[in-house]
Design a protein around this motif. Structure first.
Motif, PDB file in Angstrom:
ATOM      1  N   GLU A 119      -5.175  -5.490  -2.608  1.00 44.45           N
ATOM      2  CA  GLU A 119      -6.480  -6.016  -2.201  1.00 44.45           C
ATOM      3  C   GLU A 119      -6.325  -7.262  -1.341  1.00 44.45           C
ATOM      4  O   GLU A 119      -7.004  -7.402  -0.311  1.00 44.45           O
ATOM      5  CB  GLU A 119      -7.320  -6.340  -3.432  1.00 44.45           C
ATOM      6  CG  GLU A 119      -8.700  -6.895  -3.077  1.00 44.45           C
ATOM      7  CD  GLU A 119      -9.529  -7.246  -4.300  1.00 44.45           C
ATOM      8  OE1 GLU A 119     -10.668  -7.714  -4.115  1.00 44.45           O
ATOM      9  OE2 GLU A 119      -9.039  -7.068  -5.432  1.00 44.45           O
ATOM     10  N   ARG A 120      -5.445  -8.167  -1.742  1.00 45.04           N
ATOM     11  CA  ARG A 120      -5.280  -9.421  -0.999  1.00 45.04           C
ATOM     12  C   ARG A 120      -4.854  -9.163   0.440  1.00 45.04           C
ATOM     13  O   ARG A 120      -5.472  -9.683   1.378  1.00 45.04           O
ATOM     14  CB  ARG A 120      -4.234 -10.301  -1.690  1.00 45.04           C
ATOM     15  CG  ARG A 120      -3.804 -11.508  -0.845  1.00 45.04           C
ATOM     16  CD  ARG A 120      -2.796 -12.379  -1.556  1.00 45.04           C
ATOM     17  NE  ARG A 120      -2.172 -13.339  -0.665  1.00 45.04           N
ATOM     18  CZ  ARG A 120      -2.760 -14.451  -0.204  1.00 45.04           C
ATOM     19  NH1 ARG A 120      -4.003 -14.734  -0.537  1.00 45.04           N
ATOM     20  NH2 ARG A 120      -2.106 -15.256   0.605  1.00 45.04           N
ATOM     21  N   SER A 170      -7.923  -6.997   7.305  1.00 48.32           N
ATOM     22  CA  SER A 170      -9.287  -6.709   7.755  1.00 48.32           C
ATOM     23  C   SER A 170      -9.898  -7.928   8.442  1.00 48.32           C
ATOM     24  O   SER A 170     -10.567  -7.813   9.481  1.00 48.32           O
ATOM     25  CB  SER A 170     -10.146  -6.273   6.572  1.00 48.32           C
ATOM     26  OG  SER A 170     -11.464  -5.990   6.990  1.00 48.32           O
ATOM     27  N   PRO A 177      -2.479  -3.673  -7.680  1.00 53.38           N
ATOM     28  CA  PRO A 177      -3.822  -3.742  -7.095  1.00 53.38           C
ATOM     29  C   PRO A 177      -4.171  -5.105  -6.505  1.00 53.38           C
ATOM     30  O   PRO A 177      -4.814  -5.181  -5.450  1.00 53.38           O
ATOM     31  CB  PRO A 177      -4.735  -3.385  -8.278  1.00 53.38           C
ATOM     32  CG  PRO A 177      -3.877  -2.540  -9.160  1.00 53.38           C
ATOM     33  CD  PRO A 177      -2.505  -3.105  -9.048  1.00 53.38           C
ATOM     34  N   GLN A 178      -3.784  -6.182  -7.166  1.00 52.39           N
ATOM     35  CA  GLN A 178      -4.131  -7.508  -6.657  1.00 52.39           C
ATOM     36  C   GLN A 178      -3.482  -7.761  -5.293  1.00 52.39           C
ATOM     37  O   GLN A 178      -4.114  -8.287  -4.376  1.00 52.39           O
ATOM     38  CB  GLN A 178      -3.712  -8.578  -7.647  1.00 52.39           C
ATOM     39  CG  GLN A 178      -4.184  -9.980  -7.251  1.00 52.39           C
ATOM     40  CD  GLN A 178      -3.855 -11.012  -8.310  1.00 52.39           C
ATOM     41  OE1 GLN A 178      -3.137 -10.737  -9.259  1.00 52.39           O
ATOM     42  NE2 GLN A 178      -4.385 -12.214  -8.149  1.00 52.39           N
ATOM     43  N   THR A 182      -4.752  -6.248   2.206  1.00 48.49           N
ATOM     44  CA  THR A 182      -5.661  -5.379   2.956  1.00 48.49           C
ATOM     45  C   THR A 182      -6.863  -6.176   3.438  1.00 48.49           C
ATOM     46  O   THR A 182      -7.309  -6.024   4.590  1.00 48.49           O
ATOM     47  CB  THR A 182      -6.118  -4.200   2.100  1.00 48.49           C
ATOM     48  OG1 THR A 182      -4.966  -3.467   1.639  1.00 48.49           O
ATOM     49  CG2 THR A 182      -7.022  -3.264   2.882  1.00 48.49           C
ATOM     50  N   ARG A 183      -7.378  -7.046   2.600  1.00 50.24           N
ATOM     51  CA  ARG A 183      -8.524  -7.876   2.981  1.00 50.24           C
ATOM     52  C   ARG A 183      -8.157  -8.847   4.098  1.00 50.24           C
ATOM     53  O   ARG A 183      -8.931  -9.057   5.032  1.00 50.24           O
ATOM     54  CB  ARG A 183      -9.033  -8.638   1.758  1.00 50.24           C
ATOM     55  CG  ARG A 183     -10.327  -9.442   2.023  1.00 50.24           C
ATOM     56  CD  ARG A 183     -10.687 -10.250   0.791  1.00 50.24           C
ATOM     57  NE  ARG A 183     -10.933  -9.404  -0.351  1.00 50.24           N
ATOM     58  CZ  ARG A 183     -12.108  -8.834  -0.597  1.00 50.24           C
ATOM     59  NH1 ARG A 183     -13.129  -9.032   0.224  1.00 50.24           N
ATOM     60  NH2 ARG A 183     -12.273  -8.081  -1.667  1.00 50.24           N
ATOM     61  N   ARG A 233       0.816  -1.209   0.000  1.00 50.69           N
ATOM     62  CA  ARG A 233       0.000   0.000   0.000  1.00 50.69           C
ATOM     63  C   ARG A 233       0.854   1.266   0.000  1.00 50.69           C
ATOM     64  O   ARG A 233       0.406   2.303  -0.508  1.00 50.69           O
ATOM     65  CB  ARG A 233      -0.933   0.015   1.214  1.00 50.69           C
ATOM     66  CG  ARG A 233      -2.045  -1.024   1.180  1.00 50.69           C
ATOM     67  CD  ARG A 233      -2.859  -0.965   2.477  1.00 50.69           C
ATOM     68  NE  ARG A 233      -3.474   0.345   2.634  1.00 50.69           N
ATOM     69  CZ  ARG A 233      -4.680   0.676   2.156  1.00 50.69           C
ATOM     70  NH1 ARG A 233      -5.401  -0.229   1.496  1.00 50.69           N
ATOM     71  NH2 ARG A 233      -5.161   1.887   2.341  1.00 50.69           N
TER      72      ARG A 233
END
Length: 236
Positions: free
Chosen positions: A131-132, A138, A127-128, A134-135, A119
């Motif tokens: 997203e991976r 979370s 982006p992949q 960060t998710r 990030r």
């Protein structure tokens, strides 16, 4: 006096938190990661994985020679057992604390570290990967939120090395793409630890490592993020 080989990363700050909480005398030995000091032979003799933190205890409980310890989770456990502090003695409570310590070491830290890299520090956005990770961070925050429901700290009512391990990895939550406003239990836990006198002392003057990541030189970026075996050998 404990020698703490230190840089103000989340893992390094864990050990300072423990030492400040317990009042165990210590001396900081700075390790400049961007300069490659983690590859110096003297440091590798203490921390063969070329990572901080590491400690040297000149007065171990067995009365023998000085003991070097590397890996932040192992250091926290070693110091807790040495001092008899910040780790429950009751079998079940102790097990709870250790499970959450290992949860941080195996999950929260590595995943948050990857989220932070992709990030903020990566030379170009992927982006992949963003997203991976960060998710996944979370998801881990969701685990933490459920665990803290009805509890003051991770192992119950007593502050422990489990909380000390997790807190520094939650400090940069915004850079990792997380919002504590959405996690009331985590937020209460986080604010409670942030207000502790030891935490205030440790974080006084500590800069946000994500504030100016692009200021890294190409050489520093290579040392920090693309070291590999060849890079480590070159620094020895």
């Amino acid at each position: 006096m404990i020698d703490l080989y230190f840089s103000p990363t989340p893992n390094g700050l864990k050990i300072r938190l423990f030492l400040e909480e317990t009042g165990l005398p210590y001396r900081i030995v700075p390790v400049r990661l961007s300069a490659g000091e983690q590859f110096a032979p003297a440091f590798l003799a203490i921390s063969p994985n070329n990572k901080i933190p590491a400690i040297v205890d000149p007065a171990p409980r067995d009365g023998g020679a000085s003991v070097p310890v590397f890996e932040s989770g192992a250091i926290l456990l070693y110091l807790a057992e040495k001092t008899g502090q910040l780790l429950p003695t009751d079998g079940r409570a102790r097990l709870e604390a250790l499970q959450w310590l290992f949860w941080q070491v195996a999950g929260l830290g590595p995943m948050a570290g990857q989220a932070g890299y992709f990030r903020v520090y990566a030379p170009e956005p992927l982006p992949q990967a963003i997203e991976r990770y960060t998710r996944e961070v979370s998801r881990l925050y969701g685990v933490l939120e459920r665990r803290l429901e009805g509890r003051t700290y991770l192992a119950g009512e007593a502050y422990s090395i489990a909380d000390i391990a997790c807190y520094p990895w939650v400090v940069p939550h915004a850079a990792h793409g997380q919002r504590l406003a959405d996690l009331p239990n985590v937020r209460r836990w986080f604010e409670r630890i942030a207000a502790r006198p030891a935490t205030l002392r440790v974080y006084d003057g500590v800069e946000d490592g994500y504030a100016k990541p692009r200021a890294l030189s190409a050489e520093a970026r290579q040392v920090l993020f693309q070291q590999g075996t060849a890079g480590a050998e070159a620094k020895r």
